[in-house]
Design an enzyme around this catalytic site. Structure first.
Site, PDB file in Angstrom:
ATOM      1  CB  CYS A  79      -0.884  -0.020   1.243  1.00  0.00           C
ATOM      2  SG  CYS A  79      -1.863   1.479   1.437  1.00  0.00           S
ATOM      3  CB  CYS A 211      -5.216   4.734  -4.314  1.00  0.00           C
ATOM      4  SG  CYS A 211      -4.461   3.110  -4.506  1.00  0.00           S
TER       5      CYS A 211
HETATM    6  N1  LIG Z   1      -6.718  -1.680  -2.029  1.00  0.00           N
HETATM    7  C1  LIG Z   1      -5.442  -2.090  -2.489  1.00  0.00           C
HETATM    8  C2  LIG Z   1      -4.328  -1.956  -1.500  1.00  0.00           C
HETATM    9  C3  LIG Z   1      -4.184  -0.574  -0.917  1.00  0.00           C
HETATM   10  C4  LIG Z   1      -3.662   0.483  -1.879  1.00  0.00           C
HETATM   11  C5  LIG Z   1      -3.446   1.787  -1.166  1.00  0.00           C
HETATM   12  N2  LIG Z   1      -4.540   2.505  -0.716  1.00  0.00           N
HETATM   13  C6  LIG Z   1      -2.301   2.625  -1.687  1.00  0.00           C
HETATM   14  O1  LIG Z   1      -2.150   3.767  -1.208  1.00  0.00           O
HETATM   15  O2  LIG Z   1      -1.507   2.149  -2.480  1.00  0.00           O
HETATM   16  C7  LIG Z   1      -5.472  -3.540  -3.000  1.00  0.00           C
HETATM   17  O3  LIG Z   1      -6.202  -4.395  -2.473  1.00  0.00           O
HETATM   18  O4  LIG Z   1      -4.753  -3.819  -3.965  1.00  0.00           O
END
Ligand SMILES: N[C@@H](CCC[C@H](N)C(=O)O)C(=O)O
Length: 277
Positions: A79, A211
């Site tokens: 993440c 994200c």
């Molecule tokens: N939801 C994603 C993992 C988290 C990504 C995150 N919020 C970031 O900042 O990179 C997944 O399940 O791939």
């Protein structure tokens, strides 16, 4: 306090509006059930967050491991914003401002300063550009890249008018990426080195305010497909600006650095109620 009702300290952090509950699990050795994570992340009945970060002991002596769980309880390999918050926490704990820690997607180097945190993400993998898939709205051109976790990138003309929840859910579950699924980034080019990004996140099953790995994936694809020049400035849903730096490379840039804000919001203690702890 009975063994199945434990008080556990936590820290709440935010990285550009992508928020996390961090638990230092080096001493607690908790194995959190998915329903416990979902409860912790619930914004009405729990602490509230997009996901949970666990600080754990890595395989090698002296190494720290970042584990990341989405708010639905599923574990993801990495993440980007979580890594920046994780580094902010370690720096507060006296680990210094230049750090390295492990994730399930590989090691991450981080640099922490008063304004923000930079992380070197794992090298991008599995790039697939210009794929046409069928959708409820007709054929759609999408691009795929893994920046620690899987991401789709879709270019749009007007980011504000995209029904992110509806279109994101459809693409996230598209048979082309099954069974793992993918996060979905809608991207508008706003300048020769700037884009706007809105992301539908797998495991949150909704749009998040930012994200990090999605921002990195979108900037890389904007460079590869639309010839944007790095460093690329990315405005996310929260209106925060993240910066993606990489050296142009053939066929792909190797190292990608993501920079942006990462802050502690508050800390507290939560009584975990899961009898399976
Ligand atoms: N939801 C994603 C993992 C988290 C990504 C995150 N919020 C970031 O900042 O990179 C997944 O399940 O791939």
């Amino acid at each position: 306090m009975t063994a199945d009702r434990r008080k556990v300290p936590f820290v709440k952090l935010t990285g550009a509006g992508n928020d996390f509950i961090l638990i230092d699990n080096r001493s607690h050795r908790l194995s959190l059930a998915p329903q416990t994570i979902a409860w912790l992340c619930d914004r009405h009945f729990g602490v509230g967050a997009d996901g949970v970060l666990l600080v754990e002991q890595g395989d090698q002596p002296g190494r720290t491991l970042m584990r990341y769980f989405n708010c639905d309880g599923t574990e993801a390999e990495s993440c980007g914003n979580g890594a920046r918050c994780f580094a902010r926490f370690l720096a507060h704990q006296g680990f210094g401002n230049s750090l390295c820690f492990d994730t399930k997607a590989g090691p991450i180097e981080a640099t922490v300063d008063a304004e923000g945190v930079s992380v070197k993400l794992p090298a991008p993998q599995e790039v697939e550009l210009h794929r046409f898939i069928s959708t409820a709205h007709g054929p759609l051109e999408v691009h795929f890249v893994k920046t620690g976790v899987p991401h789709l990138v879709v270019f749009v003309r007007d980011l504000e008018s995209v029904p992110i929840r509806e279109r994101g859910a459809e693409l996230r579950h598209h048979p082309a990426w099954s069974p793992a699924g993918a996060n979905v980034n809608f991207v508008q080019v706003t300048g020769s080195s700037s884009i706007g990004v809105r992301t539908y996140e797998r495991g949150v099953e909704d749009e998040t305010l930012a994200c990090g790995t999605g921002v990195a994936a979108s900037a890389l694809v904007a460079y590869l497909v639309k010839q944007l020049a790095p460093p690329i400035e990315v405005t996310v849903k929260s209106r925060s600006i993240l910066r993606v730096e990489f050296a142009p490379g053939e066929p792909l840039p190797g190292q990608v650095v993501l920079r942006g804000p990462a802050e502690v919001v508050f800390s507290g203690e939560v009584e975990l109620r899961d009898p399976t702890l």
